[in-house]
Design a protein around this motif. Structure first.
Motif, short mmCIF file in Angstrom:
data_model
loop_
_atom_site.label_atom_id
_atom_site.label_comp_id
_atom_site.label_asym_id
_atom_site.label_seq_id
_atom_site.Cartn_x
_atom_site.Cartn_y
_atom_site.Cartn_z
N ASP A 1 0.83 -1.20 0.00
CA ASP A 1 0.00 0.00 0.00
C ASP A 1 0.87 1.25 0.00
N ASP A 2 1.93 1.26 0.78
CA ASP A 2 2.85 2.40 0.82
C ASP A 2 3.50 2.61 -0.54
N LEU A 3 3.91 1.52 -1.17
CA LEU A 3 4.54 1.61 -2.48
C LEU A 3 3.59 2.18 -3.52
N VAL A 4 2.36 1.70 -3.53
CA VAL A 4 1.37 2.20 -4.48
C VAL A 4 1.08 3.68 -4.22
N SER A 5 0.98 4.06 -2.98
CA SER A 5 0.74 5.47 -2.63
C SER A 5 1.88 6.36 -3.11
N ASN A 6 3.11 5.90 -2.91
CA ASN A 6 4.28 6.66 -3.37
C ASN A 6 4.31 6.78 -4.89
N MET A 7 3.95 5.70 -5.57
CA MET A 7 3.90 5.73 -7.03
C MET A 7 2.82 6.67 -7.53
N MET A 8 1.67 6.68 -6.88
CA MET A 8 0.58 7.58 -7.26
C MET A 8 1.00 9.03 -7.07
N ALA B 1 4.10 10.23 -7.11
CA ALA B 1 5.10 10.56 -8.14
C ALA B 1 4.44 10.74 -9.50
N ALA B 2 3.48 9.88 -9.82
CA ALA B 2 2.79 9.99 -11.11
C ALA B 2 1.99 11.27 -11.20
N SER B 3 1.32 11.66 -10.12
CA SER B 3 0.52 12.89 -10.17
C SER B 3 1.41 14.11 -10.35
N TRP C 1 -7.71 16.52 -7.91
CA TRP C 1 -6.36 16.02 -8.15
C TRP C 1 -6.37 14.68 -8.86
N ARG C 2 -7.46 13.97 -8.81
CA ARG C 2 -7.55 12.68 -9.49
C ARG C 2 -8.28 12.77 -10.82
N CYS C 3 -8.45 13.96 -11.34
CA CYS C 3 -9.16 14.13 -12.61
C CYS C 3 -8.47 13.31 -13.69
#
Length: 131
Positions: free
Chosen positions: A18-25, A27-29, A118-120
């Motif tokens: 979950d932490d990894l996915v959050s960090n990736m999200m 960075a991607a945003s 922010w998630r548009c």
């Protein structure tokens, strides 16, 4: 005791994922925010997203919704996106209707990087579903 330790280990693994996915999200945003500032890169990205969506849907007609700010950019890449899709699948270009009534929320800005929009994300709907 073994079962409790096994469950604790599973929870740790899930938390790390979950932490990894959050960090990736995150960075991607940030990266998307940077890309949207470069007109040529953003135009290329929009075209690629339209083509990918068409390839995924494989429908002869779609309704495309975009952000109001992106409307003119979307219109400018629409024909080339349709042609690229048609060429890849060896089919006739699809009919794409750009919705002029309903727009996606505006994208994030520096002052509002994690506000409501922010998630548009862009999206397609099946033409039949929108009628």
């Amino acid at each position: 005791e073994y079962s409790m330790q096994l469950n604790a280990s599973r929870i740790k693994v899930l938390q790390a994922q979950d932490d990894l996915v959050s960090n990736m999200m995150e960075a991607a945003s940030k990266e998307v925010l940077n890309v949207s500032r470069d007109h040529n890169s953003y135009k290329k990205l929009l075209k690629g997203l339209i083509v990918q969506s068409l390839l995924r849907l494989k429908e002869p007609a779609v309704l495309l919704r975009c952000r109001k700010d992106d409307h003119h950019l979307v219109e400018s890449v629409l024909e080339s996106a349709k042609e690229e899709y048609a060429q890849k699948l060896q089919v006739h270009p699809p009919e794409i209707i750009v919705d002029h009534h309903i727009y996606l929320p505006p994208g994030p800005g520096h002052h509002n990087a994690h506000g409501p929009s922010w998630r548009c994300r862009g999206g397609f709907s099946r033409w039949e579903d929108s009628m």
